[in-house]
Design a protein around this motif. Structure first.
Motif, mmCIF file in Angstrom:
data_model
loop_
_atom_site.group_PDB
_atom_site.id
_atom_site.type_symbol
_atom_site.label_atom_id
_atom_site.label_comp_id
_atom_site.label_asym_id
_atom_site.label_seq_id
_atom_site.Cartn_x
_atom_site.Cartn_y
_atom_site.Cartn_z
ATOM 1 N N PRO A 98 0.801 -1.178 0.214
ATOM 2 C CA PRO A 98 -0.012 0.010 0.056
ATOM 3 C C PRO A 98 1.038 1.169 -0.054
ATOM 4 N N THR A 99 2.046 1.162 -0.881
ATOM 5 C CA THR A 99 2.945 2.426 -0.850
ATOM 6 C C THR A 99 3.685 2.173 -1.980
ATOM 7 N N ALA A 100 4.157 3.387 -2.692
ATOM 8 C CA ALA A 100 5.198 3.418 -3.574
ATOM 9 C C ALA A 100 6.522 3.639 -3.003
ATOM 10 N N SER A 101 6.823 3.551 -1.780
ATOM 11 C CA SER A 101 7.903 4.085 -1.062
ATOM 12 C C SER A 101 9.502 3.412 -1.588
ATOM 13 N N GLY A 102 9.327 2.256 -2.166
ATOM 14 C CA GLY A 102 10.554 1.483 -2.347
ATOM 15 C C GLY A 102 10.772 0.684 -1.049
ATOM 16 N N LEU A 103 9.826 0.138 -0.444
ATOM 17 C CA LEU A 103 10.198 -0.683 0.680
ATOM 18 C C LEU A 103 10.648 -1.854 -0.192
ATOM 19 N N ALA A 104 11.569 -2.503 0.484
ATOM 20 C CA ALA A 104 12.066 -4.034 0.072
ATOM 21 C C ALA A 104 11.101 -4.779 -0.582
ATOM 22 N N SER A 105 11.385 -5.422 -1.569
ATOM 23 C CA SER A 105 10.568 -6.368 -1.908
ATOM 24 C C SER A 105 11.042 -7.633 -2.342
#
Ligand code: PMV
Length: 332
Positions: A98-105
């Motif tokens: 639910p974000t485009a923050s660049g959380l590690a995927s």
């Protein structure tokens, strides 16, 4: 050959993986321990198709970069080698974050790719074999083959067959339902980040504190397991926060430094301490980026989220419950 889809939760390490004993097979130098997150899901479809001349991939609805496609193709080669085929594949992957923050995927990404590609290729692997395969994409992906609290072993074998993850057997009843992770996104003006692969290698080679980090991990793993068995959030949180700070301390002491923190990261760490001083169960952990993840329980998660939302430089806050097992399905 057919198609399959996997839905996989990302995970956040409470005892971190930072450094390898073998770079080629991506074997960790020490164990790690993580919690799967229900709010951060990657969904990946893989279809092997004899008509394709090359692998093709979309990521979040757009064609993948040449670099991402190359990494995916290299990983698919591992699956093709096991299946004894050369057929190319179409990959459609999306991060339902639910974000485009660049959380590690990378954890959920490579785990989903491993699960969907092996199913589509008709390669039946055991859970440890799937974990070892996912590890070759990214170390943390080995843990995302499972839900809930997971422990990854460093292993001792040169072929890496024992460098695999497994669910933690003894977790106090109801504890996984009680925990929450509040994820405070730090955005805006981020300097170029160092990828975890290079950064952990650089830490291992140049940090005067790397040896101390390796000595600490087994102790933190043991303490975290005791806390999980007892349902002791306070001890688990203290271990997780101390472990994350030790990982970052060893990285920061590298020459030149590997410093992921921004001013808002430090402000968030101070806010977590203030919340704790007020009696809230809240402990911070940070990965290879500026964001702060806060371990807490269901009763306090919303108030903690509201509190950290005010910290200057924190651009978004998510709350996640513990995530479950991956779901893999055949497609017609
Ligand atoms: O799996 P990688 O290569 O992206 O490395 C993960 C590194 C950390 O996220 C910082 C720690 C961890 O255990 O997930």
């Amino acid at each position: 050959m057919s198609a399959a889809r996997a839905r996989v939760c990302a995970n956040i390490a409470l005892v971190k993986y930072w450094g390898k004993r073998d770079a080629a097979l991506n074997l960790p130098a020490a164990g790690s321990l993580s919690l799967a997150l229900a709010a951060l899901v990657t969904e990946t479809m893989v279809a092997f198709d004899g008509a394709l001349a090359a692998d093709a991939m979309t990521l979040d609805g757009v064609p993948a970069s040449a670099k991402d496609l190359a990494k995916t193709s290299e990983f698919l080669d591992l699956v093709r080698a096991r299946a004894g085929v050369t057929t190319r594949a179409r990959v459609v992957s999306a991060n339902r974050f639910p974000t485009a923050s660049g959380l590690a995927s990378s954890a959920s990404g490579f785990a989903a790719l491993a699960l969907a590609a092996t199913r589509a290729a008709g390669v039946a692997l055991s859970a440890p074999e799937l974990s070892a395969l996912a590890r070759q994409g990214s170390g943390s992906a080995a843990r995302s083959i499972f839900g809930g609290f997971v422990r990854m072993e460093a292993g001792t074998r040169a072929d890496g067959t024992d460098a695999v993850a497994a669910p933690i057997a003894r977790v106090a009843p109801g504890f996984a339902d009680r925990v929450r992770m509040v994820i405070a996104i730090v955005g805006g003006g981020a300097p170029k980040q160092y990828g975890s692969r290079d950064a952990m290698e650089h830490t291992a080679q140049t940090s005067p504190f790397y040896r101390a980090w390796l000595d600490l991990v087994p102790r933190d793993l043991a303490a975290a397991e005791v806390a999980l068995a007892a349902g002791d959030l306070e001890t688990l949180g203290a271990v997780a926060e101390g472990n994350a700070l030790a990982m970052h301390a060893s990285a920061i002491a590298s020459r030149p430094t590997v410093l992921y923190w921004q001013p808002a990261t430090v402000a968030l760490l101070a806010r977590v301490r203030a919340l704790r001083a007020d009696g809230a169960p809240a402990w911070a952990t940070m990965d290879a980026g500026p964001h702060v993840k806060i371990l807490t329980d269901a009763a306090h998660a919303d108030a903690i989220a509201a509190s950290v939302r005010d910290v200057p430089g924190c651009t978004e806050v998510l709350v996640s419950a513990a995530g479950g097992e991956p779901i893999v399905e055949d497609l017609a």
